[in-house]
Design an enzyme around this catalytic site. Structure first.
Site, short mmCIF file in Angstrom:
data_model
loop_
_atom_site.label_atom_id
_atom_site.label_comp_id
_atom_site.label_asym_id
_atom_site.label_seq_id
_atom_site.Cartn_x
_atom_site.Cartn_y
_atom_site.Cartn_z
N LYS A 94 0.84 -1.20 0.00
CA LYS A 94 0.00 0.00 0.00
C LYS A 94 0.88 1.25 0.00
CE LYS A 94 -3.74 2.25 2.58
NZ LYS A 94 -4.68 2.13 3.72
N SER A 169 -9.02 3.40 2.61
CA SER A 169 -7.94 3.84 1.75
C SER A 169 -7.14 2.68 1.14
CB SER A 169 -6.99 4.76 2.53
OG SER A 169 -6.42 4.08 3.64
N SER A 193 -10.24 1.59 6.85
CA SER A 193 -9.54 1.48 5.57
C SER A 193 -9.15 0.05 5.19
CB SER A 193 -8.28 2.36 5.58
OG SER A 193 -8.65 3.72 5.58
#
Length: 494
Positions: A94, A169, A193
């Site tokens: 990520k 996210s 997220s």
């Protein structure tokens, strides 16, 4: 670029390798039934075909370098050396975590030239277990908001509904998992997220107990809202990745030293349990407090019935702490955290203009806070924690929806209304994920199914403090009753 509804013919034939679970892939690599070079070749080909439309993976490394790294992994196995469970398995990290030599863009033009000098603590552990990093997964600007779009890389599409958001996210990670671009993935969770994008893409996302997966942020003592964690398409994959990520590190002073499960236990066997007499509190819409899109409760209640069929007792319950006091504590501590990390950009007028409005709003609110405000918010947080501990004296687990809306249109920054009710902030529509984040509880999103439009939703299961493995056992029970939880996207089925 393939159209949004591209099928296998547009993408090319789907190699069976990319359909395997991470556990199966690891087993077959170690049994020498498939080489790391073959695995890397299959994944790179599939990513080349599917990622241009999905836009889940960014900052990719050169194929030649990755294939050479895969050959090295094969040589190590031939010499009798395995680095660990992830040996030879492609991973995209990520884009909020550092990977040595790769840019950490965080979705912002302000960071476009930043290259990491070293791996983050989590990436260090994943590499040590044999992972081959192929690039990054896309994220919203600085991870703010549960919709993965940014001015550098653009928006990530939902793997099952390509005109809609992948959430965030960890949206790039979730969409990549669902589309079989990755076998397993890392993510992070401050305000859902790991859970929200898992729900939107029909995969699993686990927010571990606070401290279970250590982080080495610049400020190591005060910021306790966010944590890294695992995502996968099966409970066993999630559990095995968590075992790689978890464990004490002296660089992270608040990290947990206790083992995730007893030493020597086989994770697959240790995940199995029955549901007899397990008590699960169903919080639903918090007695009407939450605005929910029609259909969310119906899907989640139907998913809960599977656990009831497995012997669990479902008990309707009320939120154990004031929703308004909880929200005040959350927003204060979130403003403080965001202001701390982005305040330097905000102070410079040139860089401030390059922050998205939501980021500017968070920092501006953070700058108005006093020390007393922070203290009071932490007092409320402590009260909430004790209230949830009292609830866990009465029940074993808690369930509620993973999200308040189904995946929304790609060009919508955030839902301003839900079922006719206005949202007063850009993140109020994500309020359902706040309790576990504030209390530092383990929480997992498991796929609940899809509505009549084919839009996915997740069921959020929450465990008592540090009961990460028990929560995974409950998720495994749900999986055993439900069958495979992460279906192939229509684009891959034809």
């Amino acid at each position: 670029m393939p159209p949004a509804n591209a099928g296998p013919d547009a993408m090319g034939a789907l190699d069976e390798i990319v359909t395997w679970s991470a556990t199966t892939l690891s087993r077959r690599i170690h049994a020498r039934e498939v080489s790391c070079h073959e695995v890397m070749s299959a994944y790179l080909a599939h990513i080349d075909a599917a990622n241009p439309q999905l836009n889940a993976l960014v900052s990719r490394l050169a194929p030649e370098a990755l294939l050479a790294e895969a050959r090295t992994a094969d040589h190590e196995l031939a010499a009798g050396r395995s680095r660990g469970w992830l040996h030879g398995i492609p991973q995209a990290i990520k884009d909020l975590s550092d990977v040595q030599g790769l840019p950490t863009v965080q979705g912002s033009p302000l960071c476009i030239h930043h290259r990491a000098d070293a791996d983050s603590l989590m990436v260090e552990r994943m590499r040590a277990a044999g992972a081959i990093v192929i690039g990054k997964s896309n994220t919203p600007e600085f991870g703010l908001g549960s919709h993965t779009y940014n001015p550098v890389f653009g928006a990530t599409r939902n793997a099952h509904a390509p005109t809609r958001t992948a959430g965030g996210s960890s949206g790039g990670a979730a969409a990549a998992l669902a589309m079989r671009l990755l076998p397993v993935a890392d993510g992070s969770d401050m305000m859902g997220s790991l859970r929200n994008p898992a729900a939107f893409n029909q995969v699993l996302g686990l927010r571990p107990s606070f401290g279970r997966v250590p982080g080495a942020a610049p400020e190591a003592f005060g910021q306790q809202l966010a944590t890294n964690g695992p995502m996968g398409r099966s409970v066993e994959d999630v559990a095995r990745l968590l075992a790689v990520q978890a464990g004490y590190d002296r660089r992270a002073p608040l990290s947990l030293g206790e083992p995730l499960l007893p030493a020597g236990q086989d994770p697959a066997a240790a995940l199995e349990r029955d549901g007899d007499d397990l008590r699960i509190a169903w919080l639903g819409d918090w007695s009407g407090h939450l605005a929910l899109e029609p259909g969310v409760l119906t899907l989640c209640e139907a998913a809960l019935q599977r656990l009831e069929a497995g012997g669990c007792r479902i008990e309707p319950a009320a939120l154990p702490y004031s929703a308004e006091a909880q929200w005040q504590s959350w927003t204060t501590l979130r403003h403080w955290a965001v202001c701390g990390s982005l305040g330097g950009y905000y102070a410079d007028p040139d860089s401030r203009r390059q922050l998205k409005p939501e980021a500017q709003w968070e920092v501006a609110r953070g700058l108005t806070l006093s020390a007393q405000d922070i203290h009071d918010a932490n007092v409320r947080r402590s009260e909430l924690y004790r209230a949830w501990c009292a609830l866990f004296e009465q029940v074993d687990y808690v369930a509620m929806p993973s999200a308040q809306v189904f995946p929304f249109a790609l060009d919508t920054p955030w839902p301003e209304t839900i079922d006719g009710r206005s949202m007063d902030t850009y993140h109020r529509w994500m309020e359902v994920v706040v309790p576990a984040s504030l209390a530092g509880l383990p929480a997992i999103s498991v796929p609940a199914g899809v509505d009549a439009r084919g839009l996915p939703m997740g069921l959020q299961l929450i465990g008592a403090p540090r009961d990460d493995w028990g929560l995974l056992q409950l998720a495994r029970l749900y999986e055993r009753i439900s069958g495979e939880l992460a279906p192939m996207p229509a684009a891959l089925n034809g």
